[in-house]
Design a protein around this motif. Structure first.
Motif, PDB file in Angstrom:
ATOM      1  N   LEU A 101      -4.027  -5.930   5.085  1.00 55.21           N
ATOM      2  CA  LEU A 101      -5.339  -5.385   5.402  1.00 55.21           C
ATOM      3  C   LEU A 101      -6.517  -5.554   4.350  1.00 55.21           C
ATOM      4  CD1 LEU A 101      -4.738  -1.892   7.049  1.00 55.21           C
ATOM      5  CD2 LEU A 101      -4.963  -4.237   8.201  1.00 55.21           C
ATOM      6  N   GLU A 102      -5.834  -5.482   3.345  1.00 54.13           N
ATOM      7  CA  GLU A 102      -6.857  -5.781   1.834  1.00 54.13           C
ATOM      8  C   GLU A 102      -5.972  -6.010   0.579  1.00 54.13           C
ATOM      9  OE1 GLU A 102      -9.175  -2.130   0.915  1.00 54.13           O
ATOM     10  OE2 GLU A 102     -10.181  -2.150   2.947  1.00 54.13           O
ATOM     11  N   ASN A 105      -9.389  -4.432  -2.498  1.00 52.20           N
ATOM     12  CA  ASN A 105     -10.469  -4.130  -1.939  1.00 52.20           C
ATOM     13  C   ASN A 105     -11.204  -5.168  -1.251  1.00 52.20           C
ATOM     14  OD1 ASN A 105      -9.831  -1.325  -2.880  1.00 52.20           O
ATOM     15  ND2 ASN A 105     -10.820  -1.539  -4.743  1.00 52.20           N
ATOM     16  N   THR A 107     -11.230  -7.033   2.127  1.00 51.29           N
ATOM     17  CA  THR A 107     -10.468  -7.276   3.523  1.00 51.29           C
ATOM     18  C   THR A 107     -10.024  -8.488   3.860  1.00 51.29           C
ATOM     19  OG1 THR A 107     -12.057  -5.262   4.255  1.00 51.29           O
ATOM     20  CG2 THR A 107     -10.868  -6.636   6.133  1.00 51.29           C
TER      21      THR A 107
END
Length: 154
Positions: A101-102, A105, A107
């Motif tokens: 997802l990341e 930090n 995305t």
């Protein structure tokens, strides 16, 4: 008519059947709620175990390689060694879907080039792990890929 006849009336039989059926429905629903909860708990426990194996393997790759690319596609995570450009490691499972997802930090599922020997040795990852049969049953893992300072990984 004799006054000493004994037996059950139709009203008594119907009342007994109604009470029995209500108790049976309550027991049946409690049983299936427990069964469904147990199935979800078993599935989540299995996904946690598989995600721990995945994170351990990704940490090992991070500590071993000089420069690599990481990305997720088609329910798997692929790591390509950019020093040899041919060695690809794919982490997947037949019944579990892994998705990044990341990365640090940011995305997105990649591709992201990582050079552990440069300034940033630690990489933060957010990984989604879900059941392929039931996508509502999923967990999210936040982890760090790190190198211990002072250790020569070459």
């Amino acid at each position: 008519m004799k006054r000493d006849e004994s037996g059950l009336t139709l009203v008594e039989v119907l009342a007994t059947l109604a009470i029995f059926s209500m108790v049976a429905v309550i027991i049946w629903s409690v049983f299936f709620q427990g069964f469904n909860f147990s199935e979800k708990a078993i599935s989540k426990n299995f996904m946690l175990q598989e995600s721990n194996i995945l994170v351990t393997n990704l940490k090992r790759v991070h500590q071993k390689l000089i420069k690599y690319e990481i990305k997720s596609e088609n329910c798997s995570i692929k790591v390509t060694d950019l020093t040899t450009s041919s060695q690809v490691q794919e982490f997947n499972h037949p019944s579990i879907c892994f998705k990044i997802l990341e990365i640090n930090n940011v995305t997105g599922s990649g591709p992201k080039t990582i050079e552990p020997n440069k300034n940033a040795n630690d990489i933060s990852l957010k990984i989604s792990v879900s059941d392929k049969n039931n996508s509502a049953n999923s967990i999210t893992i936040n982890t760090f890929l790190y190198r211990v300072k002072g250790v020569d990984y070459q």
